[in-house]
Enzyme design. Structure first.
Site, PDB file in Angstrom:
ATOM      1  N   ALA A 153     123.823 113.570  14.072  1.00 49.83           N
ATOM      2  CA  ALA A 153     124.529 112.178  13.606  1.00 49.83           C
ATOM      3  C   ALA A 153     124.795 111.116  14.253  1.00 49.83           C
ATOM      4  O   ALA A 153     125.097 110.235  13.698  1.00 49.83           O
ATOM      5  CB  ALA A 153     125.943 113.200  12.770  1.00 49.83           C
ATOM      6  N   GLY A 197     120.041 107.523  13.632  1.00 50.64           N
ATOM      7  CA  GLY A 197     119.263 107.394  12.681  1.00 50.64           C
ATOM      8  C   GLY A 197     119.842 108.158  11.018  1.00 50.64           C
ATOM      9  O   GLY A 197     120.407 107.113  10.707  1.00 50.64           O
ATOM     10  N   GLY A 239     120.723 110.623  10.491  1.00 55.20           N
ATOM     11  CA  GLY A 239     122.136 111.204  10.525  1.00 55.20           C
ATOM     12  C   GLY A 239     123.207 110.796  10.365  1.00 55.20           C
ATOM     13  O   GLY A 239     124.215 111.337  10.217  1.00 55.20           O
ATOM     14  N   SER A 267     108.914 118.215   7.439  1.00 58.77           N
ATOM     15  CA  SER A 267     108.456 116.880   7.490  1.00 58.77           C
ATOM     16  C   SER A 267     106.799 117.031   6.643  1.00 58.77           C
ATOM     17  O   SER A 267     107.127 118.407   7.060  1.00 58.77           O
ATOM     18  CB  SER A 267     108.591 116.165   8.694  1.00 58.77           C
ATOM     19  N   TYR A 294     105.141 119.858  16.924  1.00 59.27           N
ATOM     20  CA  TYR A 294     106.292 119.245  15.928  1.00 59.27           C
ATOM     21  C   TYR A 294     105.904 119.633  14.637  1.00 59.27           C
ATOM     22  O   TYR A 294     106.070 120.211  13.519  1.00 59.27           O
ATOM     23  CB  TYR A 294     105.639 117.622  16.110  1.00 59.27           C
TER      24      TYR A 294
END
Length: 307
Positions: A27, A30, A32, A168, A188
């Site tokens: 957090a 970005g 978060g 994602s 990823y």
């Protein structure tokens, strides 16, 4: 000096979260950062679970400057390294032993209302102290372990706790789940496919048990955003994100939606994009992969699953 920033209408129109307790990983920047800010703006107390104390403290100061309605006691930094299983266990122990958590319990507000597994990485292959791939640990093993260890306190939230897992769109690149070596370097896309599949299996297991059926779980694609997670990406990916990507603030919208929107409990286990249910693709679309992935992950983490 940071200027006060107007809160988006989609935040203003969300339900109040007074007396709610949330944990948001990653957090300090970005998505978060904005998720934590908007949850606090609606009244929640937010634990910013991050690795870098200085960066997170600066983020808290920035949130307070941008949103004067937020009180400092609503934002709490706690240290965690999502690539280190021992650190995750220490975080959970510290959280459950914290004055914040004990005070809520004493006031009859037991339980954690919301867990946002937001922290992510796109690192090149490397190995953690636990002998697994660093990116895979941050993107999948760490959230799995953290969620498992926090599940008893999530279950205590009788009004219905939520688990929001940031995945994602690139989960579609995983065409198969090769679970023979869980210490391997996964791509990823594979780590995000794991998160989508895991979320669906988690939701199924939660719903099948009367003691946990009030806890729901969701996965999501936040959008194409130029955040720190692209630092290890190729130059043209970073350039495209800056030219055509959305802002991190807009990228937090689906996370915030799944954390706050009333009446979506029936959609537990589903994958969302732009605040709507979205199609799961690639290997993650095959639900028969869910149980084997769960079993392989549990076997990998078996020495860490108890506090």
């Amino acid at each position: 000096m940071t200027d006060v920033k107007p809160v988006p209408d989609w935040v203003k129109h969300a339900p109040r979260l007074d007396n709610k307790l949330a944990i948001v990983t990653g957090a300090s920047a970005g998505i978060g950062f904005h998720a934590a800010k908007f949850l606090a703006e609606r009244g929640a107390v937010v634990v910013l679970a991050c690795r870098n104390e200085s960066k997170t403290t600066d983020a808290i100061d920035q949130i307070l400057a941008e949103c004067p309605s937020i009180k400092r006691e609503q934002l709490v930094y706690m240290n965690i390294d999502m690539a280190d299983f021992t650190s995750i266990r220490s975080f959970v122990k510290s959280f459950l032993d914290s004055d914040l958590y004990k005070a809520r319990a004493a006031a009859g507000e037991e339980g954690l209302d919301l867990l946002v597994n937001n922290a992510g990485s796109n690192l090149q292959p490397s190995t953690t102290v636990d002998g697994v791939d660093t990116m895979t640990a941050i993107n999948y093993y760490g959230p799995f372990l953290l969620t498992h260890l926090l599940l008893p306190t999530l279950t205590k939230c009788t009004t219905g706790a939520r688990i929001v897992n940031v995945a994602s769109l690139v989960h579609f690149r995983a065409k198969t789940f090769n679970l023979a070596d869980m210490h391997a370097h996964f791509t990823y896309g594979e780590t995000k496919a794991f998160m989508v599949s895991y979320t669906r299996e988690l939701a199924k297991q939660l719903a099948s048990n009367q003691t946990t059926s009030h806890v729901t779980a969701f996965s999501l694609h936040p959008g194409f955003i130029a955040t720190d997670i692209l630092n290890e990406s190729r130059w043209y990916v970073r350039l495209a994100a800056r030219l055509i990507g959305i802002t991190a603030e807009d990228g937090a919208r689906t996370t915030f939606y799944l954390a706050t929107e009333p009446g979506i409990e029936k959609d537990s286990g589903l994958y969302f994009s732009s605040c709507y249910q979205s199609t799961i693709r690639g290997a993650a679309a095959d639900a028969t992969n869910d149980e084997p992935l769960w079993a392989a992950t549990t076997e990998l983490l078996k020495d860490h699953l108890q506090l």
